[in-house]
Design an enzyme around this catalytic site. Structure first.
Site, PDB file in Angstrom:
ATOM      1  N   LYS A  14      38.725 -43.079 -13.905  1.00 16.80           N
ATOM      2  CA  LYS A  14      37.405 -42.482 -14.194  1.00 16.80           C
ATOM      3  C   LYS A  14      36.268 -43.454 -13.872  1.00 16.80           C
ATOM      4  O   LYS A  14      35.277 -43.063 -13.265  1.00 16.80           O
ATOM      5  CB  LYS A  14      37.297 -42.059 -15.671  1.00 16.80           C
ATOM      6  N   ARG A  89      35.836 -36.766 -25.994  1.00 15.27           N
ATOM      7  CA  ARG A  89      37.242 -37.117 -26.180  1.00 15.27           C
ATOM      8  C   ARG A  89      37.884 -36.367 -27.338  1.00 15.27           C
ATOM      9  O   ARG A  89      39.071 -36.570 -27.614  1.00 15.27           O
ATOM     10  CB  ARG A  89      37.350 -38.616 -26.455  1.00 15.27           C
ATOM     11  N   ARG A 128      44.860 -54.062 -14.531  1.00 18.46           N
ATOM     12  CA  ARG A 128      43.428 -54.182 -14.775  1.00 18.46           C
ATOM     13  C   ARG A 128      43.159 -55.279 -15.821  1.00 18.46           C
ATOM     14  O   ARG A 128      42.179 -56.002 -15.745  1.00 18.46           O
ATOM     15  CB  ARG A 128      42.877 -52.837 -15.273  1.00 18.46           C
ATOM     16  N   ARG A 134      39.012 -57.108 -20.625  1.00 15.88           N
ATOM     17  CA  ARG A 134      39.065 -56.169 -21.759  1.00 15.88           C
ATOM     18  C   ARG A 134      40.302 -56.439 -22.586  1.00 15.88           C
ATOM     19  O   ARG A 134      41.428 -56.331 -22.094  1.00 15.88           O
ATOM     20  CB  ARG A 134      39.102 -54.725 -21.231  1.00 15.88           C
ATOM     21  N   ARG A 146      46.501 -46.108 -26.894  1.00 14.12           N
ATOM     22  CA  ARG A 146      45.379 -45.375 -26.284  1.00 14.12           C
ATOM     23  C   ARG A 146      45.876 -44.114 -25.599  1.00 14.12           C
ATOM     24  O   ARG A 146      45.228 -43.064 -25.671  1.00 14.12           O
ATOM     25  CB  ARG A 146      44.641 -46.292 -25.291  1.00 14.12           C
TER      26      ARG A 146
HETATM   27  P1  AMP Z   1      37.131 -46.439 -22.264  1.00 14.55           P
HETATM   28  O1  AMP Z   1      36.292 -47.515 -21.664  1.00 14.55           O
HETATM   29  O2  AMP Z   1      36.598 -45.064 -21.970  1.00 14.55           O
HETATM   30  O3  AMP Z   1      38.583 -46.581 -21.929  1.00 14.55           O
HETATM   31  O4  AMP Z   1      37.030 -46.609 -23.852  1.00 14.55           O
HETATM   32  C1  AMP Z   1      37.468 -47.764 -24.516  1.00 14.55           C
HETATM   33  C2  AMP Z   1      37.600 -47.499 -26.002  1.00 14.55           C
HETATM   34  O5  AMP Z   1      36.312 -47.135 -26.529  1.00 14.55           O
HETATM   35  C3  AMP Z   1      38.506 -46.341 -26.377  1.00 14.55           C
HETATM   36  O6  AMP Z   1      39.864 -46.751 -26.459  1.00 14.55           O
HETATM   37  C4  AMP Z   1      37.933 -45.931 -27.734  1.00 14.55           C
HETATM   38  O7  AMP Z   1      38.324 -46.832 -28.752  1.00 14.55           O
HETATM   39  C5  AMP Z   1      36.451 -46.115 -27.515  1.00 14.55           C
HETATM   40  N1  AMP Z   1      35.802 -44.889 -26.994  1.00 14.55           N
HETATM   41  C6  AMP Z   1      35.224 -44.717 -25.768  1.00 14.55           C
HETATM   42  N2  AMP Z   1      34.728 -43.474 -25.639  1.00 14.55           N
HETATM   43  C7  AMP Z   1      35.014 -42.833 -26.798  1.00 14.55           C
HETATM   44  C8  AMP Z   1      34.788 -41.508 -27.275  1.00 14.55           C
HETATM   45  N3  AMP Z   1      34.170 -40.577 -26.532  1.00 14.55           N
HETATM   46  N4  AMP Z   1      35.221 -41.205 -28.529  1.00 14.55           N
HETATM   47  C9  AMP Z   1      35.822 -42.121 -29.305  1.00 14.55           C
HETATM   48  N5  AMP Z   1      36.085 -43.373 -28.924  1.00 14.55           N
HETATM   49  C10 AMP Z   1      35.679 -43.742 -27.673  1.00 14.55           C
END
Ligand code: AMP
Length: 191
Positions: A14, A89, A128, A134, A146
């Protein structure tokens, strides 16, 4: 205005595809993961609270991310459109997004859902983690948590948009450019 959701499990590409799409279509990129990481680096109270969930591979509470998205929409009144990445989400987030957009007489045009096998996801995320900095990418247990959060809480968000015929599945394996072209074809046919 053209509002698009780029959907898919962690590691489905994404972020990579969002960067290419916003530059081709001039959309505003709204990634809740990026917004949360920025709050963490600024050490705000929101960031510190969110970090506890993110470090365990769990979703941050709905009201936190919905509030962030609501502010971002208000801060960008002149955007040509938004690309939502990593949001919504949960079903509650999807319903809240619809309401926020309705207030602005807007809607989601399409949800493009990247389809990638679990084996490939874990492989990509571990790779990654070698360079992303991260912490949630470096530990296989957190990665699996996750993916489990995705399966139990996020996958059904596609059902929400399916009722309105807005979901298109796109193969998320292959070269970055091949996947990008498939996404562009879907967008171009709706512009
Ligand atoms: P991402 O960068 O999208 O993989 O998000 C990293 C982490 O941020 C996720 O594993 C969640 O802990 C949190 N996170 C990101 N977007 C959301 C969302 N829309 N709702 C809840 N938690 C989120």
């Amino acid at each position: 205005m053209f509002n698009l959701i780029l959907f898919g499990p962690p590691g489905s590409g994404k972020g990579t595809q969002s960067e290419k799409l916003i530059s081709r279509y001039g959309l505003r990129h709204l990634s809740t993961g990026d917004l949360l990481r920025s709050e963490i680096s600024k050490q705000t109270s929101l960031g510190l609270a969110a970090k506890n969930f993110m470090d365990k591979g769990q979703l941050v509470p709905d009201e936190v991310v919905i509030g962030m998205i609501s502010s971002s929409l208000d801060e960008n009144p002149d955007a040509k459109g938004f690309l939502f990445d990593g949001f919504p989400r949960t079903s509650a987030q999807a319903e809240a997004l619809d309401k926020l957009l309705q207030l602005k007489k807007q809607q989601i045009a399409v949800m493009l859902a990247l389809d990638v096998s679990e084996e490939e996801l874990v492989k990509r995320l571990i790779k990654r983690g070698e360079t992303s900095g991260r912490s949630d990418d470096t530990n296989e247990q957190i990665i699996r948590a996750r993916i489990n959060e995705y399966r139990s809480k996020t996958a059904m968000v596609a059902d929400y948009y399916s009722q309105f015929n807005k979901v298109v599945m796109v193969k998320g394996e292959g070269s970055i450019d091949e996947i990008f072209e498939s996404l562009c074809r879907e967008i171009d046919s709706r512009l």
